[in-house]
Design a protein around this motif. Structure first.
Motif, mmCIF file in Angstrom:
data_model
loop_
_atom_site.group_PDB
_atom_site.id
_atom_site.type_symbol
_atom_site.label_atom_id
_atom_site.label_comp_id
_atom_site.label_asym_id
_atom_site.label_seq_id
_atom_site.Cartn_x
_atom_site.Cartn_y
_atom_site.Cartn_z
ATOM 1 N N PRO A 170 -34.860 80.767 85.417
ATOM 2 C CA PRO A 170 -33.807 80.262 84.528
ATOM 3 C C PRO A 170 -32.411 80.344 85.174
ATOM 4 O O PRO A 170 -32.177 81.165 86.059
ATOM 5 N N ILE A 171 -31.512 79.474 84.723
ATOM 6 C CA ILE A 171 -30.097 79.590 85.086
ATOM 7 C C ILE A 171 -29.646 80.988 84.650
ATOM 8 O O ILE A 171 -30.012 81.457 83.583
ATOM 9 N N GLY A 172 -28.850 81.636 85.479
ATOM 10 C CA GLY A 172 -28.400 82.982 85.159
ATOM 11 C C GLY A 172 -29.261 84.074 85.778
ATOM 12 O O GLY A 172 -28.978 85.261 85.622
ATOM 13 N N HIS A 178 -33.399 76.664 98.504
ATOM 14 C CA HIS A 178 -33.887 75.284 98.438
ATOM 15 C C HIS A 178 -35.170 75.115 99.226
ATOM 16 O O HIS A 178 -35.590 76.000 99.960
ATOM 17 N N GLY A 179 -35.761 73.950 99.084
ATOM 18 C CA GLY A 179 -36.973 73.613 99.818
ATOM 19 C C GLY A 179 -36.630 73.057 101.184
ATOM 20 O O GLY A 179 -35.465 72.909 101.552
ATOM 21 N N VAL A 198 -26.639 79.420 89.348
ATOM 22 C CA VAL A 198 -25.700 78.782 88.418
ATOM 23 C C VAL A 198 -26.066 77.333 88.095
ATOM 24 O O VAL A 198 -25.556 76.772 87.122
ATOM 25 N N ARG A 199 -26.934 76.732 88.930
ATOM 26 C CA ARG A 199 -27.297 75.329 88.713
ATOM 27 C C ARG A 199 -28.598 75.060 89.445
ATOM 28 O O ARG A 199 -28.887 75.680 90.461
ATOM 29 N N LEU A 230 -26.317 78.913 94.101
ATOM 30 C CA LEU A 230 -25.829 80.258 93.810
ATOM 31 C C LEU A 230 -24.353 80.197 93.425
ATOM 32 O O LEU A 230 -23.680 79.188 93.670
ATOM 33 N N SER A 231 -23.835 81.275 92.865
ATOM 34 C CA SER A 231 -22.417 81.304 92.493
ATOM 35 C C SER A 231 -21.515 81.332 93.728
ATOM 36 O O SER A 231 -20.323 81.083 93.623
#
Length: 191
Positions: free
Chosen positions: A183-185, A151-152, A103-104, A143-144
């Motif tokens: 991509p987002i989504g 993440h790293g 989501v971001r 995530l939603s």
């Protein structure tokens, strides 16, 4: 009779070859055992995933985070496939499984301990993005599910282990690459 000069290097190489010969002969003569579950694994124990086993279509892209083999599988909308080694949650209680999505995304994310982390580790403090001790590393994809991320990490010892508080961690160069192509989504499944 011909004499061959004996050197230290020649002696070491001859000894090494003699020690390796039985092992090499044995590996050539034995058939490879089939795994009990019928699933072949590569040398690093990743279980190859197929996106059709998890999603109806690829959509924008698809990610499967396999917590048992500690690997993240990525498919682009065109079907290009990549696999990355990961860290996974320490316990089943910390592991959220199911379907979610990206989501971001954030370069240089700031890390703030969750309420449950503060209960367990009261000395933990927030860490600014870009700091070398930031547990989120260089990039994060949110995530939603609240407080769950891909993440790293700057601590490369964590990759390949059960070492997180719920997130999926990757080497910083791997998350940077994945971040750029995701991509987002993007649909995500954690198994």
């Amino acid at each position: 009779m011909t004499r061959f000069p004996l050197s230290r290097r020649g002696l070491i190489l001859t000894g090494a070859a003699m020690l390796a010969a039985p092992r090499l002969a044995l590996s050539q003569s034995l058939p490879e055992a089939e795994p009990e579950d019928g699933v072949r694994r590569n040398s690093s124990s990743f279980i190859r995933q197929d996106w059709q086993d998890h999603f109806d279509d690829l959509g924008k892209a698809a990610i499967v985070c396999d917590t048992s083999s500690r690997a993240l599988h990525y498919w682009s909308a065109e079907g290009d496939y990549r696999i990355y080694p990961t860290s996974v949650p320490r316990t089943d209680e910390l592991t959220k499984r199911g379907y979610t999505e990206i989501v971001r995304k954030k370069v240089g994310p700031t890390w703030t301990p969750t309420a449950s982390q503060m209960e367990r580790f009261p000395d933990w403090k927030p860490v600014e993005g870009g700091a070398p001790d930031n547990p989120l590393g260089s990039h994060a994809m949110y995530l939603s599910w609240p407080a769950y991320l891909i993440h790293g990490t700057h601590d490369t010892r964590k990759i390949g282990r059960q070492s997180s508080d719920g997130c999926i961690g990757l080497f910083n160069p791997s998350i940077e690459e994945l971040f750029a192509i995701t991509p987002i989504g993007t649909q995500v499944r954690v198994i």
